[in-house]
Design a protein around this motif. Structure first.
Motif, PDB file in Angstrom:
ATOM      1  N   ALA A 129       2.823 -37.355   1.153  1.00 18.21           N
ATOM      2  CA  ALA A 129       3.218 -38.771   1.160  1.00 18.21           C
ATOM      3  C   ALA A 129       2.067 -39.673   1.598  1.00 18.21           C
ATOM      4  O   ALA A 129       1.815 -40.721   0.986  1.00 18.21           O
ATOM      5  N   VAL A 130       1.355 -39.269   2.640  1.00 19.79           N
ATOM      6  CA  VAL A 130       0.222 -40.077   3.109  1.00 19.79           C
ATOM      7  C   VAL A 130      -0.882 -40.079   2.059  1.00 19.79           C
ATOM      8  O   VAL A 130      -1.463 -41.122   1.757  1.00 19.79           O
ATOM      9  N   ARG A 131      -1.166 -38.919   1.482  1.00 21.23           N
ATOM     10  CA  ARG A 131      -2.214 -38.843   0.451  1.00 21.23           C
ATOM     11  C   ARG A 131      -1.870 -39.737  -0.737  1.00 21.23           C
ATOM     12  O   ARG A 131      -2.735 -40.439  -1.263  1.00 21.23           O
ATOM     13  N   ALA A 132      -0.623 -39.723  -1.157  1.00 14.65           N
ATOM     14  CA  ALA A 132      -0.211 -40.568  -2.285  1.00 14.65           C
ATOM     15  C   ALA A 132      -0.422 -42.043  -1.960  1.00 14.65           C
ATOM     16  O   ALA A 132      -0.913 -42.808  -2.797  1.00 14.65           O
ATOM     17  N   ALA A 192       5.149 -48.779   4.712  1.00 15.32           N
ATOM     18  CA  ALA A 192       5.024 -47.356   4.384  1.00 15.32           C
ATOM     19  C   ALA A 192       5.040 -46.470   5.630  1.00 15.32           C
ATOM     20  O   ALA A 192       4.958 -45.248   5.515  1.00 15.32           O
ATOM     21  N   GLY A 193       5.118 -47.088   6.813  1.00 17.28           N
ATOM     22  CA  GLY A 193       5.145 -46.318   8.059  1.00 17.28           C
ATOM     23  C   GLY A 193       3.775 -45.921   8.561  1.00 17.28           C
ATOM     24  O   GLY A 193       3.650 -45.228   9.571  1.00 17.28           O
ATOM     25  N   MET A 194       2.726 -46.348   7.876  1.00 17.66           N
ATOM     26  CA  MET A 194       1.367 -45.924   8.230  1.00 17.66           C
ATOM     27  C   MET A 194       0.897 -46.505   9.566  1.00 17.66           C
ATOM     28  O   MET A 194       0.158 -45.857  10.288  1.00 17.66           O
ATOM     29  N   MET A 195       1.334 -47.714   9.878  1.00 20.49           N
ATOM     30  CA  MET A 195       0.915 -48.305  11.154  1.00 20.49           C
ATOM     31  C   MET A 195       1.483 -47.491  12.310  1.00 20.49           C
ATOM     32  O   MET A 195       0.772 -47.150  13.253  1.00 20.49           O
ATOM     33  N   PRO A 230       6.610 -41.268   6.718  1.00 18.41           N
ATOM     34  CA  PRO A 230       6.284 -40.534   5.495  1.00 18.41           C
ATOM     35  C   PRO A 230       6.661 -39.052   5.596  1.00 18.41           C
ATOM     36  O   PRO A 230       6.561 -38.440   6.654  1.00 18.41           O
ATOM     37  N   GLY A 231       7.091 -38.499   4.461  1.00 23.07           N
ATOM     38  CA  GLY A 231       7.479 -37.102   4.427  1.00 23.07           C
ATOM     39  C   GLY A 231       8.817 -36.833   5.064  1.00 23.07           C
ATOM     40  O   GLY A 231       9.177 -35.682   5.302  1.00 23.07           O
TER      41      GLY A 231
END
Length: 148
Positions: free
Chosen positions: A6-9, A40-43, A64-65
Motif C-alpha cells: 500500500a505504501v509503495r503504491a 492516505a494515512g502517511m502522516m 495503509p494495509g
C-alpha cells in the motif's frame, strides 16, 4: 506485506512523478500534497506507534494495509520509511514531514483534549503543518543540551 504494498503504491503514484522536479527546485509541498499524505494515512504512520493512531479512525483515515492501530509498531514505521527512501531524494522526502514528524507528536503527548481534537486532527489530515523550534544561548538547536 500489505502495508508495504500500500505504501509503495502511494509512493509510486503520488510521489515518484513529482519527486525529482520538486527536489531540484527546492519546492515546499503544497497543501494538496500534504492533504493526500494525510488522507492516505502517511502522516500518521511516519510518526510511528503512538496515541495519534487512535485518531486516524475517527477522522476516516485508514492505516495503509489495513493494519490496526494497536498492531502498528516500529517495524511497520521502518518499512514505511524504507518505501519513501526508495525515491532517492532525501531533500524531497524531508520536505514531506521531517520537522512535522518531530513536532506533531508533542500535540498528542502534551496538549489537552481540545487541542488534540482540533489541531491534532488538522495535522493528521495534512491541513496544518508544524515544526519544532528550540533555541538556547548555550545549546543552539541542540534539544538534548537544554538545561533547566
Amino acid at each position: 506485506k500489505k502495508l508495504v504494498q500500500a505504501v509503495r503504491a502511494f509512493v509510486q503514484t503520488e510521489l515518484e512523478p513529482i519527486a525529482e522536479a520538486q527536489d531540484l527546485a527546492g519546492d515546499y509541498p503544497e497543501l494538496e500534497l500534504r492533504q493526500k499524505l494525510g488522507a492516505a494515512g502517511m502522516m500518521a504512520i511516519r510518526m510511528g506507534p503512538g496515541p495519534w493512531l487512535k485518531f486516524v479512525g475517527m477522522l476516516g483515515i485508514k492505516i495503509p494495509g489495513d493494519v490496526q492501530p494497536d498492531d502498528f509498531d516500529y517495524f511497520h514505521e521502518m518499512l514505511t520509511h524504507l518505501e519513501f527512501a526508495r525515491l532517492g531524494r532525501p531533500g524531497f522526502i524531508d520536505s514531506l514531514g521531517a520537522g512535522w514528524g518531530i513536532s506533531a507528536p508533542a500535540v498528542f503527548h502534551f496538549c489537552n483534549d481540545q487541542v488534540r481534537q482540533t489541531v491534532g486532527a488538522q495535522l493528521l489530515k495534512g491541513d496544518k503543518w508544524s515544526a519544532l523550534a528550540i533555541s538556547e544561548p548555550f545549546a543552539g538547536s541542540d534539544v538534548a543540551a537544554l538545561r533547566a
